[in-house]
Design an enzyme around this catalytic site. Sequence first.
Site: not given
Length: 612
Positions: A2, A27, A74, A100-101, A485, A489, A492, A508, A607
């Site tokens: 947030c 955020r 969020w 926020n938290g 990575e 990408k 997401e 495997h 983010k």
Amino acid sequence: MCGIMGYLGGRDTVEVLLEGLRRLEYRGYDSAGVAVLVDGKVEVVKAKGKISVLAEVLKKGKPEGSVGIGHTRWATHGPPSTKNAHPHPDCEGHIAVVHNGIVENYLELREKLQAEGHTFRSETDTETLAHLFEKYYDGNLEKAVRRGLKDVKGSYAVVAVSDRDPGVLVAARQYSPLIVGLGEKTGENFVASDPSAILPFTRKAYLIDNGEMVVLTKDRVEVKTLAGKAVKKRVFHIEWDAEMAEKGGHKHFMIKEILEQPHALRQTIGERISGRGPELHLEELHLTDAYLRRVKKIVIIACGTASYAGMAGQYAVEKLCGVPVIVDVASELQYRECVFDKDTLGIAISQSGETADTLQAMRMARRRGAKLLAVTNVIGSTVARDADGVLYIHAGPEIGVASTKAYTSQVLAMLLFCVHLGVVRGAIKPAAARRLLRGIKRLPDQAQEFLDGQAGHVERLAKKYKNVMRYLYLGRGAHYCTAMEGALKIKEIAYLDAEGYAAGEMKHGPLALVTDEVAIMSAVIEGPHYQKSIGNLQEIRARAGKVIAVANEGDEEIQKYADDVIRIPKTEEALSSVLAGIPMQLYAYHVADLWDREIDQPRNLAKSVTVE
Ligand code: G6P
């Protein structure tokens, strides 16, 4: 997560809040709201969806006043909805809060407050704060906030406004980030989650620490401890300018940030490599040579993309310095009871410098006696402040939720650290160090060369493979991180099924997934593992999988084993992970764009993840 914002002053309060919230939208972006003091009453306007939805609602009736707070959410407790959006008022609507938290003991507090007669309207943990402040209010908002927060367990950056204390905002911080913006002109002040929100208005700030609270009026800012003791703050000058956080004509922040990488890499190198030698200067680490010689183990603490940058660092440090390195995602490190002691160096890598899991693992490392180095982009962030030394990556603001330029700059910063460590420990001889440094100095130009020569080709490949729904990303050695990575990408931002694997692991299990409907993106860079990687490609093609190889310029051999090849310039193997990350980003970007995804703000993500 947030984002929170507060403003007092003579501008259009709602417009200031919206501008700040837009910059904090990375955020969280599932709902948003503002509360403004209008003619002695707190007026709240909220909406489900992005800031643009809130802005539309506000067009129909904008509260006018000179004090206000805002929030972009969020969801953690309670689904995204107008009801659960902040600001949350108390029973009577005298007080409103943005937060926020996480209030960890909110259920217990809520039950108690309900038993005392408070009426809750949302499912959020935050609403308990509004009722707590109401409960303890006896004519002074500052006192009510101080007393209320005593009952709270968890994390918060909170701002409260009250119609009985007009002209005042009270904010407090425990673990979630908070910054005060000091008006450039007199008669205004700001409070927000991070510097990007206040950039259009001021570059002068106070960084608020854990356990501190702030009482703001338009002309005064008082910082105190939560216990009420005055704290003297130094003015912090924000170096980023507002334009750096704009799209600059690009369709998305992500593509702008991908294309900015040559510049970002140059900034990461900065003056650190200089002279004809060349030589490396990393005095900023604040880790003595004696200590670095004594280090027996390095533990890299990071999440998401930053943890893959950590893997690149792991490979380089183990190979070139002979020091054992552990990398695990910070959220798991804590449960592994990872062994830290005074000869362990913890390296926390975090673009935002505010990721809760990373901070928590750092605290554990510290308690167990480790020293800590931070590798971060945000100056003055909590990760930077909680560490013994900091290596700033100076990549400039990164707004797109999917990290791009911060990743390559983090990898580069880890390479700089690796050379420094190796030289200090005598593991890297002076001539080898000079060769590596010359190689590192070439990386920004090579990144540019790649973008100039291959960006169009990558876009065409994205079109060619647009309908592929499943991907495997493979790499070995220095490129295991590239595979991880790359897969992250495309997951997401394009929402496609993708797994990153160490190429040697194919046999495997993942080989069973290979059919003609699967595309394999493989980093096959020249170096000690080249032939083995070619072997993997043969196994895949024998099973009809389509192969897109990221390979070096001039490698003719690769044509025989791949359907398509993306070329990156040649560099030393240990340095090549910087360059190999870029085609992965670009490919994911174009695929996501073809699918019309919300690239800068993918669904369900944010983010800066300031909750554990
Ligand atoms: C979130 C972001 C990722 C990022 C990770 C760590 O999950 O979506 O892009 O890599 O957090 O963030 P940090 O700021 O600590 O690098």
